[in-house]
Write a protein that holds these residues in place. Sequence first.
Motif, PDB file in Angstrom:
ATOM      1  N   GLN B   6     -11.240  -0.341  60.376  1.00  0.00           N
ATOM      2  CA  GLN B   6     -11.575  -1.624  60.863  1.00  0.00           C
ATOM      3  C   GLN B   6     -10.301  -1.996  61.641  1.00  0.00           C
ATOM      4  OE1 GLN B   6     -14.005  -3.179  57.197  1.00  0.00           O
ATOM      5  NE2 GLN B   6     -13.722  -4.598  58.750  1.00  0.00           N
ATOM      6  N   CYS B  23     -15.157  -1.269  63.919  1.00  0.00           N
ATOM      7  CA  CYS B  23     -15.166  -0.396  63.065  1.00  0.00           C
ATOM      8  C   CYS B  23     -15.310   0.936  63.473  1.00  0.00           C
ATOM      9  CB  CYS B  23     -16.350  -0.422  61.824  1.00  0.00           C
ATOM     10  SG  CYS B  23     -16.671   0.438  60.441  1.00  0.00           S
ATOM     11  N   TRP B  35     -22.786  -4.062  57.490  1.00  0.00           N
ATOM     12  CA  TRP B  35     -21.535  -4.986  57.572  1.00  0.00           C
ATOM     13  C   TRP B  35     -21.916  -6.164  56.428  1.00  0.00           C
ATOM     14  CZ3 TRP B  35     -17.349  -4.863  60.637  1.00  0.00           C
ATOM     15  CH2 TRP B  35     -17.408  -4.132  61.798  1.00  0.00           C
ATOM     16  N   CYS B  88     -17.065  -3.287  56.800  1.00  0.00           N
ATOM     17  CA  CYS B  88     -18.271  -2.195  57.406  1.00  0.00           C
ATOM     18  C   CYS B  88     -18.251  -1.287  56.047  1.00  0.00           C
ATOM     19  CB  CYS B  88     -17.977  -1.509  58.526  1.00  0.00           C
ATOM     20  SG  CYS B  88     -16.218  -0.805  58.682  1.00  0.00           S
ATOM     21  N   GLY B  99     -14.731   0.078  55.108  1.00  0.00           N
ATOM     22  CA  GLY B  99     -13.689   0.012  55.630  1.00  0.00           C
ATOM     23  C   GLY B  99     -12.903  -0.997  54.797  1.00  0.00           C
TER      24      GLY B  99
END
Lengths: 119, 107
Positions: B6, B23, B35, B88, B99
């Motif tokens: 990210q 991302c 998300w 993410c 992420g």
Amino acid sequence: EVQLVQSGAEVKKPGDSLRISCKTSGYTFTNFWISWVRQMPGKGLEWMGRIDPSDSYTNNSPSFQGHVTISADRSITTAYLQWSSLGASDTAMYFCGRHSRGSGRIDSWGQGTLVIVSS
Amino acid sequence: DVRMTQSPSSLSASVGDRVTITCRASHGITNSLAWYQQKPGKAPNLLLYGASRLESGVPSRFSGSGSGTDFTLTISSLQPEDFATYYCQQYYTTLYTFGQGTKLEIK
């Protein structure tokens, strides 16, 4: 209403065993996978592994494979995360989450269980 | 494993601003991306899935786009309750990965 209610905070010593729980309600337990996610203090989310409660099939992240065990008891609609020997690096918040049906996204979460491992 | 990266790691913005978080996946994941928003001391909350589908109950100021390896989350007009950390997550493979998070702070 879908609910996932996790067991309370734990303080343990290195080498101790531990099992934390995720009690679910409001839906058919066997129809939705459950995952466990770790969050170390001040850090991001790490997916640990998941279980299919219909047959208890699990798959774990390689980072956690062999260190934790994920299980489920269909009779009480509860999932578990278990350690046989805790280390200081297991200090973290642990979340359980329910996947949307047949999907990898997590649409409902437990409130988290804080595990502190300290001598 | 599919690594999710990210950017930025943190972001300062003001109420009313439009912000975008990116991302990137290390391998193509089609549109198998979600998300989440997380506030301090709370569990994550699903915002979007399938890269661009809004979860029920999520305000329409949140939107997502992308496919393959590059994805974005956009908040069209920041509200005070949007200051949080965003993650993410790919679910293209059954070894899911998140992420590292983007912390959105008030300027």
